[in-house]
Motif scaffolding. Sequence first.
Motif, PDB file in Angstrom:
ATOM      1  N   ALA A  24      47.201 -34.284 -26.625  1.00 11.41           N
ATOM      2  CA  ALA A  24      48.307 -33.324 -26.752  1.00 11.41           C
ATOM      3  C   ALA A  24      49.244 -33.385 -25.549  1.00 11.41           C
ATOM      4  CB  ALA A  24      47.742 -31.914 -26.911  1.00 11.41           C
ATOM      5  N   LYS A  25      48.679 -33.602 -24.385  1.00 10.23           N
ATOM      6  CA  LYS A  25      49.489 -33.611 -23.164  1.00 10.23           C
ATOM      7  C   LYS A  25      49.978 -35.014 -22.798  1.00 10.23           C
ATOM      8  CE  LYS A  25      48.825 -29.170 -22.201  1.00 10.23           C
ATOM      9  NZ  LYS A  25      49.907 -28.182 -22.137  1.00 10.23           N
ATOM     10  N   GLY A  26      49.564 -35.995 -23.595  1.00  7.21           N
ATOM     11  CA  GLY A  26      50.059 -37.362 -23.390  1.00  7.21           C
ATOM     12  C   GLY A  26      49.574 -38.030 -22.119  1.00  7.21           C
ATOM     13  N   ILE A  27      48.326 -37.756 -21.750  1.00  5.08           N
ATOM     14  CA  ILE A  27      47.775 -38.402 -20.548  1.00  5.08           C
ATOM     15  C   ILE A  27      46.507 -39.187 -20.913  1.00  5.08           C
ATOM     16  CG2 ILE A  27      48.661 -36.557 -19.040  1.00  5.08           C
ATOM     17  CD1 ILE A  27      45.123 -36.425 -19.016  1.00  5.08           C
ATOM     18  N   THR A 177      47.560 -42.644 -11.504  1.00  9.04           N
ATOM     19  CA  THR A 177      48.579 -41.770 -10.911  1.00  9.04           C
ATOM     20  C   THR A 177      47.965 -40.563 -10.200  1.00  9.04           C
ATOM     21  OG1 THR A 177      48.797 -40.508 -12.968  1.00  9.04           O
ATOM     22  CG2 THR A 177      50.303 -42.381 -12.660  1.00  9.04           C
ATOM     23  N   HIS A 178      46.792 -40.120 -10.668  1.00  6.18           N
ATOM     24  CA  HIS A 178      46.130 -38.957 -10.067  1.00  6.18           C
ATOM     25  C   HIS A 178      44.661 -39.297  -9.849  1.00  6.18           C
ATOM     26  CE1 HIS A 178      49.649 -37.316 -12.090  1.00  6.18           C
ATOM     27  NE2 HIS A 178      49.538 -36.212 -11.371  1.00  6.18           N
ATOM     28  N   LEU A 179      44.161 -38.999  -8.667  1.00  9.34           N
ATOM     29  CA  LEU A 179      42.737 -39.197  -8.386  1.00  9.34           C
ATOM     30  C   LEU A 179      42.180 -37.861  -7.911  1.00  9.34           C
ATOM     31  CD1 LEU A 179      40.135 -40.805  -7.798  1.00  9.34           C
ATOM     32  CD2 LEU A 179      41.172 -41.582  -5.658  1.00  9.34           C
ATOM     33  N   LEU A 280      45.046 -27.614 -14.408  1.00 12.92           N
ATOM     34  CA  LEU A 280      46.356 -28.203 -14.098  1.00 12.92           C
ATOM     35  C   LEU A 280      46.975 -28.812 -15.355  1.00 12.92           C
ATOM     36  CD1 LEU A 280      46.108 -29.971 -10.614  1.00 12.92           C
ATOM     37  CD2 LEU A 280      46.552 -27.589 -11.158  1.00 12.92           C
ATOM     38  N   LEU A 281      46.128 -29.418 -16.168  1.00 14.37           N
ATOM     39  CA  LEU A 281      46.632 -30.042 -17.389  1.00 14.37           C
ATOM     40  C   LEU A 281      47.181 -28.975 -18.342  1.00 14.37           C
ATOM     41  CD1 LEU A 281      46.901 -32.799 -18.696  1.00 14.37           C
ATOM     42  CD2 LEU A 281      44.610 -32.514 -19.679  1.00 14.37           C
ATOM     43  N   GLU A 282      46.432 -27.890 -18.484  1.00 14.64           N
ATOM     44  CA  GLU A 282      46.886 -26.811 -19.362  1.00 14.64           C
ATOM     45  C   GLU A 282      48.181 -26.188 -18.853  1.00 14.64           C
ATOM     46  OE1 GLU A 282      43.328 -24.508 -19.710  1.00 14.64           O
ATOM     47  OE2 GLU A 282      42.629 -25.743 -21.396  1.00 14.64           O
ATOM     48  N   GLN A 283      48.335 -26.144 -17.525  1.00 14.95           N
ATOM     49  CA  GLN A 283      49.557 -25.574 -16.934  1.00 14.95           C
ATOM     50  C   GLN A 283      50.706 -26.587 -16.879  1.00 14.95           C
ATOM     51  OE1 GLN A 283      48.140 -24.370 -13.055  1.00 14.95           O
ATOM     52  NE2 GLN A 283      46.521 -23.087 -13.934  1.00 14.95           N
ATOM     53  N   ASP A 284      50.537 -27.712 -17.541  1.00 18.40           N
ATOM     54  CA  ASP A 284      51.570 -28.767 -17.562  1.00 18.40           C
ATOM     55  C   ASP A 284      51.956 -29.246 -16.171  1.00 18.40           C
ATOM     56  OD1 ASP A 284      51.866 -29.011 -20.341  1.00 18.40           O
ATOM     57  OD2 ASP A 284      53.042 -27.150 -20.389  1.00 18.40           O
ATOM     58  N   ARG A 285      50.975 -29.254 -15.275  1.00 21.73           N
ATOM     59  CA  ARG A 285      51.262 -29.746 -13.919  1.00 21.73           C
ATOM     60  C   ARG A 285      50.866 -31.210 -13.752  1.00 21.73           C
ATOM     61  NH1 ARG A 285      48.698 -25.141 -10.393  1.00 21.73           N
ATOM     62  NH2 ARG A 285      49.219 -26.510  -8.647  1.00 21.73           N
ATOM     63  N   ILE A 286      50.447 -31.836 -14.864  1.00 24.33           N
ATOM     64  CA  ILE A 286      50.175 -33.272 -14.850  1.00 24.33           C
ATOM     65  C   ILE A 286      51.111 -33.903 -15.881  1.00 24.33           C
ATOM     66  CG2 ILE A 286      48.425 -35.063 -15.200  1.00 24.33           C
ATOM     67  CD1 ILE A 286      46.339 -33.042 -14.288  1.00 24.33           C
ATOM     68  N   PRO A 287      52.116 -34.646 -15.422  1.00 23.98           N
ATOM     69  CA  PRO A 287      53.161 -35.126 -16.338  1.00 23.98           C
ATOM     70  C   PRO A 287      52.624 -36.061 -17.429  1.00 23.98           C
ATOM     71  CG  PRO A 287      53.710 -35.616 -14.022  1.00 23.98           C
ATOM     72  CD  PRO A 287      52.330 -35.071 -14.031  1.00 23.98           C
TER      73      PRO A 287
END
Length: 309
Positions: A24-27, A177-179, A280-287
């Motif tokens: 859903a968040k495209g990650i 991109t994120h670790l 963070l994912l739910e808060q859309d803080r991971i693009p």
Amino acid sequence: MIQTPLNAQLPTRLQALAHPLFEAKGIQAWLKREDENHPLIQGNKLYKLQFNLQTALAQNKTSIISFGGAHSNHLAALAAAGKLLGIPTQGIVRGQELAQRPETWSQTLIKAQQQGMTLQFISREAYRQKHSQAFLADLQARHPHAAIIPEGGTNQLAIAGLQPLAQAIDAQRPDWTHLFCPVGTGGTLAGLISHTQPHPNKTILGVCAIKQGDYLQNEIQSYLTPKPHNHWQLLTQFHGGGFGKISPQLMAFQAQIEAEFAIELDPVYTVKMMAAFFALLEQDRIPRGSKVLLLHTGGLQGRKQQKRN
Ligand SMILES: *Cc1c(COP(=O)(O)O)cnc(C)c1O
């Protein structure tokens, strides 16, 4: 494969994680399985101990002394490493009251002692002095041929020891991109930061397992070489009530994640890292388009004990 006196199984795998929320968040997300790096000296402690052990052996130290609480994964790992390498180990444990009451010892302490570690219990007050010059000088005077390693194993040798992990991560997934990395003392995070080339698309996120962990920001900075390292963040709001504490919600989250991904987490560190990632994912803080790596730092012996109790 890196050379190690401990015969680690490196590099560990990156496990791809599938979840409707990721879609859903495209990650995309992967779990770096350092819980599988060694049967006895598991997780980040393997890397942190590596050069400390090599140095102690090279300098003909006759024993290794370190510090920890009753549930210290570091002491457990050190005890196992000492047994494997044939060097005696001593654990200085917080909590004098434990000395007379072995029936209250954690599995961690029992196992450490079974591996041959000598345990010495000191008062919480004395334990607070563990980093002071006077305390360390006195300890060294009483054990002149011992190597002394700080609590959690965090020192410059530990930070240097994280290089192979940072390299393996970059080799396996250069486009991450994120670790995410759990944080206790911050030594592991500092090691990953120092051995990762700064890149505009890469952020290393440390998730603090302790309450009021903001002071760690400066401590981690002090472990890093003077060159600027602005590609990291310390997240201090996901401690879930404090070090070693776990709320009913977090326990439910742990059970759900473990079932969904067929993995085991530890209740002290990795479950809080996972919770931080999902928040963070739910808060859309991971693009969208992000490629997220989650570092499984092991510590599963603590989890097994929790189940038994
Ligand atoms: C010790 C430990 C950590 C914390 O590592 P630091 O280098 O002290 O920040 C994280 N996860 C697990 C499982 C640990 O045992």
